[in-house]
Design a protein around this motif. Structure first.
Motif, PDB file in Angstrom:
ATOM      1  N   UNK A 310       0.820  -1.205   0.000  1.00  0.00           N
ATOM      2  CA  UNK A 310       0.000   0.000   0.000  1.00  0.00           C
ATOM      3  C   UNK A 310       0.857   1.260   0.000  1.00  0.00           C
ATOM      4  N   UNK A 311       2.093   1.131   0.467  1.00  0.00           N
ATOM      5  CA  UNK A 311       3.030   2.254   0.378  1.00  0.00           C
ATOM      6  C   UNK A 311       3.692   2.294  -1.000  1.00  0.00           C
ATOM      7  N   UNK A 312       4.097   1.118  -1.471  1.00  0.00           N
ATOM      8  CA  UNK A 312       4.691   1.016  -2.804  1.00  0.00           C
ATOM      9  C   UNK A 312       4.628  -0.446  -3.234  1.00  0.00           C
ATOM     10  N   UNK A 313       3.912  -0.752  -4.328  1.00  0.00           N
ATOM     11  CA  UNK A 313       3.752  -2.157  -4.744  1.00  0.00           C
ATOM     12  C   UNK A 313       5.064  -2.897  -4.962  1.00  0.00           C
ATOM     13  N   UNK A 314       6.131  -2.160  -5.265  1.00  0.00           N
ATOM     14  CA  UNK A 314       7.404  -2.813  -5.553  1.00  0.00           C
ATOM     15  C   UNK A 314       7.951  -3.590  -4.360  1.00  0.00           C
ATOM     16  N   UNK A 315       7.440  -3.296  -3.163  1.00  0.00           N
ATOM     17  CA  UNK A 315       7.934  -3.990  -1.969  1.00  0.00           C
ATOM     18  C   UNK A 315       7.734  -5.499  -2.054  1.00  0.00           C
ATOM     19  N   UNK A 316       6.622  -5.929  -2.628  1.00  0.00           N
ATOM     20  CA  UNK A 316       6.362  -7.369  -2.743  1.00  0.00           C
ATOM     21  C   UNK A 316       5.965  -7.790  -4.158  1.00  0.00           C
ATOM     22  N   UNK A 317       6.187  -6.912  -5.116  1.00  0.00           N
ATOM     23  CA  UNK A 317       5.736  -7.212  -6.478  1.00  0.00           C
ATOM     24  C   UNK A 317       6.874  -6.915  -7.449  1.00  0.00           C
ATOM     25  N   UNK A 318       7.491  -7.986  -7.950  1.00  0.00           N
ATOM     26  CA  UNK A 318       8.565  -7.819  -8.935  1.00  0.00           C
ATOM     27  C   UNK A 318       7.995  -7.803 -10.345  1.00  0.00           C
ATOM     28  N   UNK A 319       7.164  -8.787 -10.661  1.00  0.00           N
ATOM     29  CA  UNK A 319       6.507  -8.828 -11.967  1.00  0.00           C
ATOM     30  C   UNK A 319       5.305  -7.886 -11.916  1.00  0.00           C
ATOM     31  N   UNK A 320       5.252  -6.968 -12.865  1.00  0.00           N
ATOM     32  CA  UNK A 320       4.206  -5.947 -12.868  1.00  0.00           C
ATOM     33  C   UNK A 320       2.951  -6.462 -13.570  1.00  0.00           C
ATOM     34  N   UNK A 321       1.796  -6.444 -12.916  1.00  0.00           N
ATOM     35  CA  UNK A 321       0.587  -7.029 -13.504  1.00  0.00           C
ATOM     36  C   UNK A 321       0.184  -6.403 -14.833  1.00  0.00           C
ATOM     37  N   UNK A 322       0.305  -5.075 -14.937  1.00  0.00           N
ATOM     38  CA  UNK A 322      -0.158  -4.407 -16.148  1.00  0.00           C
ATOM     39  C   UNK A 322       0.652  -4.802 -17.379  1.00  0.00           C
ATOM     40  N   UNK A 323       1.874  -5.247 -17.189  1.00  0.00           N
ATOM     41  CA  UNK A 323       2.674  -5.705 -18.333  1.00  0.00           C
ATOM     42  C   UNK A 323       2.073  -6.935 -18.981  1.00  0.00           C
ATOM     43  N   UNK A 324       1.267  -7.672 -18.227  1.00  0.00           N
ATOM     44  CA  UNK A 324       0.728  -8.945 -18.705  1.00  0.00           C
ATOM     45  C   UNK A 324      -0.801  -8.949 -18.720  1.00  0.00           C
ATOM     46  N   UNK A 325      -1.384  -7.753 -18.809  1.00  0.00           N
ATOM     47  CA  UNK A 325      -2.832  -7.650 -18.925  1.00  0.00           C
ATOM     48  C   UNK A 325      -3.582  -8.022 -17.658  1.00  0.00           C
ATOM     49  N   UNK A 326      -2.928  -7.951 -16.511  1.00  0.00           N
ATOM     50  CA  UNK A 326      -3.557  -8.294 -15.245  1.00  0.00           C
ATOM     51  C   UNK A 326      -3.754  -7.043 -14.382  1.00  0.00           C
ATOM     52  N   UNK A 327      -4.460  -7.209 -13.268  1.00  0.00           N
ATOM     53  CA  UNK A 327      -4.676  -6.118 -12.323  1.00  0.00           C
ATOM     54  C   UNK A 327      -4.258  -6.560 -10.931  1.00  0.00           C
ATOM     55  N   UNK A 328      -3.754  -5.628 -10.183  1.00  0.00           N
ATOM     56  CA  UNK A 328      -3.384  -5.878  -8.781  1.00  0.00           C
ATOM     57  C   UNK A 328      -4.652  -5.921  -7.926  1.00  0.00           C
ATOM     58  N   UNK A 329      -4.706  -6.882  -7.015  1.00  0.00           N
ATOM     59  CA  UNK A 329      -5.865  -6.975  -6.113  1.00  0.00           C
ATOM     60  C   UNK A 329      -5.378  -7.052  -4.666  1.00  0.00           C
ATOM     61  N   UNK A 330      -5.902  -6.166  -3.859  1.00  0.00           N
ATOM     62  CA  UNK A 330      -5.672  -6.236  -2.410  1.00  0.00           C
ATOM     63  C   UNK A 330      -6.932  -6.832  -1.803  1.00  0.00           C
ATOM     64  N   UNK A 331      -6.824  -8.014  -1.269  1.00  0.00           N
ATOM     65  CA  UNK A 331      -7.976  -8.724  -0.709  1.00  0.00           C
ATOM     66  C   UNK A 331      -7.933  -8.670   0.816  1.00  0.00           C
ATOM     67  N   UNK A 332      -9.087  -8.760   1.399  1.00  0.00           N
ATOM     68  CA  UNK A 332      -9.191  -8.582   2.852  1.00  0.00           C
ATOM     69  C   UNK A 332      -9.784  -9.837   3.481  1.00  0.00           C
ATOM     70  N   UNK A 333      -8.989 -10.454   4.369  1.00  0.00           N
ATOM     71  CA  UNK A 333      -9.435 -11.628   5.117  1.00  0.00           C
ATOM     72  C   UNK A 333      -8.835 -11.583   6.505  1.00  0.00           C
TER      73      UNK A 333
END
Length: 393
Positions: A310-333
């Motif tokens: 939530x501060x910066x996606x790069x902290x836990x995201x190396x492969x970028x979703x938008x490069x591959x037609x995907x979207x980032x999802x923050x889910x709550x459980x």
């Protein structure tokens, strides 16, 4: 060999065999019309060659070749044949000779010669010689020597097959790890060996199976050792455990291509829509954790990860979703923390209320049952309703 550009790295040719090897696996059958639809979608990715099928195996594969050969405008198309005249005649009858590669499958190991074919080395070389010579006599100029089970054949047999194929006019040498038994160091050694035997203008291609989970690693070892082309399938579908996954190959070359001195020009942002089309047509559900295409690949539920992302996606995201037609999802459980709740307050333009936040956290996050989760959009809706109800009271 692959052309040199992009700061001196080699462009790797992409050969898609989703419609042939991919379709051979149980549950993956495709009609001729489905193959046409998928071929056009795969062509839009920018692949170099699309293998349509084995035209002498069935009327459906023959019809698919006729349809696809007339529809493609940028990619070349390929037919699989055995090393016999009837198969090659069927390929030419269905697809003509222009922009048509014929992949002539030859027997690459002593094991297959004895236990599958029942032929001698001399017969093997003779049929290889006759098949390629016959293909050229029909006007074909794009001929791939497809060496089946090359990874289990002796150097002596492999060298003889390659020499015979090139002498008769083959323009590509394809080495197949048909049973997926090699590790990357072994496969790389085989590619390097054959690369040293053949002229630079001859394309050297890989075909790797995933029986031990090494199809991608082996293909990359092949590239590093001098391979010019990789045969791959969308989502890695194919015989048994499948083939080199096209999307994973694209991801590695996108982010780590400099380590291999290689790159690809695939339209990676369109890969996921092709996967969705394929999944719909053959009834294939995506697994949760498959790279690039998995349901959870660009989703996070754990609070520790979410606090960083939530501060910066790069902290836990190396492969970028938008490069591959995907979207980032923050889910709550129940594994999510308060950081995501603060994020939802911010998204709603609401100041953080510690007391309400704690109450909401206990009721709607910590209190969720095992396996339950909601999206941040749904959480925001619930929070908005709660705030409205509180204001009304």
């Amino acid at each position: 060999m692959g052309s040199n550009d992009e700061q001196g790295s080699r462009r790797i040719s992409i050969f898609d065999t989703t419609l042939r090897d991919g379709e051979q696996a149980p549950g993956n059958a495709m009609s001729a019309h489905t193959k046409l639809e998928l071929a056009l979608a795969i062509e839009a990715l920018g692949v170099d060659v699309i293998e349509v099928g084995f035209p002498n195996s069935s009327p459906s594969d023959f019809a698919a070749l006729q349809m696809v050969s007339q529809a493609l405008t940028t990619a070349r198309f390929c037919s699989l044949t055995r090393a016999n005249r009837a198969d090659i005649e069927a390929a030419v009858a269905g697809g003509g000779t222009e922009r048509h590669q014929v992949e002539i499958l030859v027997t690459g190991s002593e094991l297959h010669m004895e236990h599958k074919r029942g032929i001698t080395r001399e017969q093997n070389l003779a049929e290889t010689r006759d098949a390629i010579r016959f293909a050229r006599s029909l006007g074909l100029r794009d001929i791939s020597l497809g060496v089946e089970d090359a990874s289990r054949g002796s150097d002596d047999l492999l060298h003889a097959l390659v020499d015979t194929g090139l002498a008769e006019g083959a323009t590509t040498v394809l080495l197949a790890d048909t049973t997926g038994h090699m590790v990357p160091s072994e496969f790389g050694e085989m590619i390097a060996k054959v690369r040293s035997w053949i002229p630079d203008e001859i394309v050297l291609a890989t075909h790797c199976h995933d029986d031990m989970g090494l199809s991608l690693a082996n293909a990359l070892a092949g590239i590093e050792a001098g391979a010019d082309e990789v045969q791959a399938t969308v989502a890695g579908i194919g015989e048994r455990a499948g083939n080199t996954p096209l999307e994973e190959l694209a991801a590695v070359l996108t982010y780590k291509g400099h380590r291999f001195g290689a790159h690809t020009t695939l339209e990676t942002s369109r890969l996921y829509e092709v996967f969705q089309l394929l999944s719909d047509r053959i009834g294939m559900a995506p697994p949760r954790n498959k790279p690039i295409f998995g349901d959870n690949v660009f989703s996070t539920l754990a609070g520790i990860h979410q606090a960083g992302m939530l501060r910066n996606p790069i902290t836990y995201e190396y492969v970028e979703p938008e490069r591959f037609g995907r979207e980032r999802r923050i889910l709550v459980g129940r594994h999510s923390g308060r950081a995501v709740l603060r994020h939802v307050f911010d998204e709603l333009g609401m100041p953080w209320d510690p007391e309400l936040g704690q109450k909401f956290y206990e009721e709607h996050i910590a209190g969720q049952a095992d396996g339950e989760y909601i999206s941040t959009t749904e959480l925001a809706r619930v929070l908005s309703s709660t705030l409205l109800a509180t204001a009304d009271s």
